[in-house]
Design a protein around this motif. Sequence first.
Motif, PDB file in Angstrom:
ATOM      1  N   SER A 125       0.838  -1.194   0.000  1.00  0.00           N
ATOM      2  CA  SER A 125       0.000   0.000   0.000  1.00  0.00           C
ATOM      3  C   SER A 125       0.877   1.250   0.000  1.00  0.00           C
ATOM      4  N   ILE A 126       0.352   2.333  -0.553  1.00  0.00           N
ATOM      5  CA  ILE A 126       1.132   3.571  -0.632  1.00  0.00           C
ATOM      6  C   ILE A 126       0.480   4.673   0.198  1.00  0.00           C
ATOM      7  N   LEU A 127       1.338   5.558   0.713  1.00  0.00           N
ATOM      8  CA  LEU A 127       0.890   6.736   1.451  1.00  0.00           C
ATOM      9  C   LEU A 127       1.118   7.974   0.595  1.00  0.00           C
ATOM     10  N   ILE A 128       0.089   8.806   0.515  1.00  0.00           N
ATOM     11  CA  ILE A 128       0.148  10.030  -0.283  1.00  0.00           C
ATOM     12  C   ILE A 128      -0.006  11.224   0.652  1.00  0.00           C
ATOM     13  N   PHE A 129       0.914  12.188   0.546  1.00  0.00           N
ATOM     14  CA  PHE A 129       0.888  13.375   1.405  1.00  0.00           C
ATOM     15  C   PHE A 129       0.623  14.592   0.525  1.00  0.00           C
ATOM     16  N   PRO A 130      -0.578  15.156   0.573  1.00  0.00           N
ATOM     17  CA  PRO A 130      -0.877  16.333  -0.253  1.00  0.00           C
ATOM     18  C   PRO A 130      -0.338  17.618   0.358  1.00  0.00           C
ATOM     19  N   HIS A 131      -0.153  18.614  -0.476  1.00  0.00           N
ATOM     20  CA  HIS A 131       0.199  19.968  -0.016  1.00  0.00           C
ATOM     21  C   HIS A 131       1.503  19.995   0.789  1.00  0.00           C
ATOM     22  N   ALA A 132       2.482  19.208   0.392  1.00  0.00           N
ATOM     23  CA  ALA A 132       3.755  19.168   1.119  1.00  0.00           C
ATOM     24  C   ALA A 132       4.641  20.339   0.707  1.00  0.00           C
ATOM     25  N   GLU A 133       5.163  21.058   1.693  1.00  0.00           N
ATOM     26  CA  GLU A 133       6.172  22.075   1.405  1.00  0.00           C
ATOM     27  C   GLU A 133       7.414  21.394   0.833  1.00  0.00           C
ATOM     28  N   ALA A 134       8.068  22.045  -0.121  1.00  0.00           N
ATOM     29  CA  ALA A 134       9.205  21.420  -0.805  1.00  0.00           C
ATOM     30  C   ALA A 134      10.294  21.006   0.174  1.00  0.00           C
ATOM     31  N   GLN A 135      10.568  21.839   1.177  1.00  0.00           N
ATOM     32  CA  GLN A 135      11.653  21.530   2.107  1.00  0.00           C
ATOM     33  C   GLN A 135      11.327  20.325   2.986  1.00  0.00           C
ATOM     34  N   PHE A 136      10.040  19.985   3.132  1.00  0.00           N
ATOM     35  CA  PHE A 136       9.641  18.850   3.963  1.00  0.00           C
ATOM     36  C   PHE A 136       9.685  17.524   3.216  1.00  0.00           C
ATOM     37  N   ILE A 137       9.723  17.560   1.902  1.00  0.00           N
ATOM     38  CA  ILE A 137       9.606  16.326   1.117  1.00  0.00           C
ATOM     39  C   ILE A 137      10.695  15.305   1.441  1.00  0.00           C
ATOM     40  N   ILE A 145       6.635   8.156   3.090  1.00  0.00           N
ATOM     41  CA  ILE A 145       5.629   8.676   2.161  1.00  0.00           C
ATOM     42  C   ILE A 145       6.065   8.333   0.736  1.00  0.00           C
ATOM     43  N   ASP A 146       5.123   7.850  -0.070  1.00  0.00           N
ATOM     44  CA  ASP A 146       5.437   7.364  -1.412  1.00  0.00           C
ATOM     45  C   ASP A 146       5.064   8.333  -2.527  1.00  0.00           C
ATOM     46  N   ALA A 147       4.137   9.248  -2.276  1.00  0.00           N
ATOM     47  CA  ALA A 147       3.676  10.117  -3.354  1.00  0.00           C
ATOM     48  C   ALA A 147       3.202  11.454  -2.793  1.00  0.00           C
ATOM     49  N   PHE A 148       3.238  12.464  -3.660  1.00  0.00           N
ATOM     50  CA  PHE A 148       2.867  13.827  -3.290  1.00  0.00           C
ATOM     51  C   PHE A 148       2.034  14.430  -4.412  1.00  0.00           C
ATOM     52  N   PHE A 149       1.260  15.447  -4.091  1.00  0.00           N
ATOM     53  CA  PHE A 149       0.573  16.254  -5.094  1.00  0.00           C
ATOM     54  C   PHE A 149       1.391  17.529  -5.322  1.00  0.00           C
ATOM     55  N   ASP A 150       1.321  18.075  -6.537  1.00  0.00           N
ATOM     56  CA  ASP A 150       2.070  19.305  -6.819  1.00  0.00           C
ATOM     57  C   ASP A 150       1.172  20.533  -6.838  1.00  0.00           C
ATOM     58  N   ASP A 151      -0.087  20.395  -6.373  1.00  0.00           N
ATOM     59  CA  ASP A 151      -1.003  21.529  -6.434  1.00  0.00           C
ATOM     60  C   ASP A 151      -0.622  22.660  -5.492  1.00  0.00           C
ATOM     61  N   ILE A 152       0.287  22.398  -4.562  1.00  0.00           N
ATOM     62  CA  ILE A 152       0.736  23.474  -3.683  1.00  0.00           C
ATOM     63  C   ILE A 152       1.475  24.545  -4.483  1.00  0.00           C
ATOM     64  N   GLY A 153       2.099  24.144  -5.595  1.00  0.00           N
ATOM     65  CA  GLY A 153       2.768  25.106  -6.464  1.00  0.00           C
ATOM     66  C   GLY A 153       1.796  26.089  -7.074  1.00  0.00           C
ATOM     67  N   GLU A 154       0.629  25.603  -7.479  1.00  0.00           N
ATOM     68  CA  GLU A 154      -0.409  26.479  -8.011  1.00  0.00           C
ATOM     69  C   GLU A 154      -0.934  27.400  -6.923  1.00  0.00           C
ATOM     70  N   TYR A 155      -1.165  26.848  -5.740  1.00  0.00           N
ATOM     71  CA  TYR A 155      -1.671  27.646  -4.624  1.00  0.00           C
ATOM     72  C   TYR A 155      -0.738  28.816  -4.317  1.00  0.00           C
ATOM     73  N   TYR A 156       0.564  28.543  -4.220  1.00  0.00           N
ATOM     74  CA  TYR A 156       1.506  29.608  -3.898  1.00  0.00           C
ATOM     75  C   TYR A 156       1.649  30.622  -5.032  1.00  0.00           C
ATOM     76  N   SER A 157       1.410  30.187  -6.255  1.00  0.00           N
ATOM     77  CA  SER A 157       1.508  31.140  -7.365  1.00  0.00           C
ATOM     78  C   SER A 157       0.440  32.227  -7.245  1.00  0.00           C
ATOM     79  N   TYR A 158      -0.728  31.883  -6.696  1.00  0.00           N
ATOM     80  CA  TYR A 158      -1.776  32.887  -6.490  1.00  0.00           C
ATOM     81  C   TYR A 158      -1.388  33.865  -5.384  1.00  0.00           C
TER      82      TYR A 158
END
Length: 244
Positions: A125-137, A145-158
């Motif tokens: 089984s895999i663990l996914i951590f959304p909204h991870a700060e880059a320095q925490f990865i 943790i096996d996977a991340f979402f990159d939508d935090i990049g879009e959020y910070y761009s706003y």
Amino acid sequence: MVKFEIKSHDGPGRYGKLDGMESPVILKESDLNMAPDESSAYDIEREIAEWSVNETLKLAREYEDKDIAVIHGSKYIDLRVKCLKELEEMGYSGFIIANADDLLLHPRDLVDLIVELRRNMKSSSILIFPHAEAQFIPLLAYMGIDAFFDDIGEYYSYLNVLMSPTKNYDLKVYELYDLTREELEEYNKNTIDFVLREVREHMKNGSLRNLVEERSATSPQYASALRILDKEYADYLLEYSQLY
């Protein structure tokens, strides 16, 4: 079902293939077959957290595509583990950790939760951590943790915030670049991509721990989480450490 093959460990961190992609990996939330869930806040009464878990399990049980589900339970680790185990019994193999942004602000809860989830879940089984700060990865990957979402990049761009591997920069204060919102979003996504590539290469070379320690100075929360991990979960770290 998510297909995950572990190629090697670097500490508890897992390098492998996730649906044909090198992992730890970036996933697009819109591409996933996610079961519906009932969210709740992080710091709430236990009764509300239990309701959230029970409703999430009910919705997941009725969902036809058994693939990805969300682990709820707010700040109560036993509820998170209960949610995980029942979702696995239903056939789910990919799990998103809810309230991830709150966990990054609570180092002890972050470490305790990830270690307990990893100890109680199947290795496939895999663990996914959304909204991870880059320095925490690097630290998150090191813990399992096996996977991340990159939508935090879009959020910070706003917010006109530029992400680097070690720090976020408000471009109104630090005039590093003059970027459009679209250009900044692409820059931030590339930062997340670079950090994941960095993590994978360190895993291949057995040096992820070095990267984790280097990044420990990037925030007080990160440093506290690493201290807790080393002091209270040495057995968890040694279980997966390579012997020479």
